[in-house]
Design a protein around this motif. Sequence first.
Motif: not given
Length: 326
Positions: A154-157, A177-178, A225-229, A231-235
């Motif tokens: 998820s690309l948070k500001d 999101i995790g 699992m790969a998580l990021s706040m 960097a946008k990734q496809p769900k």
Amino acid sequence: MTNYNWGMIGTGWIAHEMADAINDVNGKIYAVADVNEEMLKKFAAEKHIDKTFTDADAMIADPNVDVIYIATPHTYHYDYIKKALLAGKHVFCEKAITVNAKQFDEVHRLAKDKGLILTEGFTLYHMPIYQQVKQLIADGKLGDIKLVQVNFGSLKDYDPKNRFFNKQLAGGALLDIGGYATAFARTFLTSQPNTALTTVKFFETGVDEQSGIILKNEQEQLAVMALSMRAKQPKRGVVSGTKGYVEISNYPRATEADVTYTDGAHGEAHETLIAGDADQALRYEVRDMQRYIDTGHDDGQLATSHDVTHILDSVRNAWGMKYPFD
């Protein structure tokens, strides 16, 4: 299906969506609480709610309330869940249901002792497509499940003051999101993981910005699992077995599952499963919650949330990341 008097705590964006779902399924919302009186009145008028409370405790104490819905920042969940259960109310709480396993175990026991339904707001628990995928696996069509891969970006500001990055409010990718990725992984693992290998990049406020996580259980099934706040990734989630694999896109509100059947290294066959409507996701949640109350059984949903909460704790412990209230 019985109709119930829902009391809502919080008026943020997810509460707006949930209010529409409750109105559609249940016909009406009994009450709403929020400390911001201006937002409270606007929300109540828009969602046709007659009773308003600036004190959530007063709403919880109202004997006419059957179900409490909680849509506050994570750090308030435990207190409101506990108060609601002690008042004899069923509870539907947005994720993450609690900020740590200790809190979860306490409210889990309390709900059980009181004979009340406690449910966490993971849409993927309720989307119809998952029943089809689970049946596919139960029928042995994918063989022995070996590996689950799942990601959420998820690309948070960039805003160190935002709650997503605020350690005081249990910020970070893992709890925001995790939980979705972990719930997906746990759904398709035969048993609870007993090994967690992980690495993390911290944001400047001390919360986790992104991470990689590998889980393994007694059957030696793996979840990656790969998580990021930032960097946008496809769900996207993939469940792989000895006879094939299934790919599920937009897995929190999925309506399709693409199945590939494999024959060793030679040849493949494909099938697409279709079920449900993404726009109805929260309505599925409400219907299931009311069915749980009607039947007194939650289809094992809280047991899965138990495992997810304990996995999240083990990952955070591996990082050495603690919140002020841990």
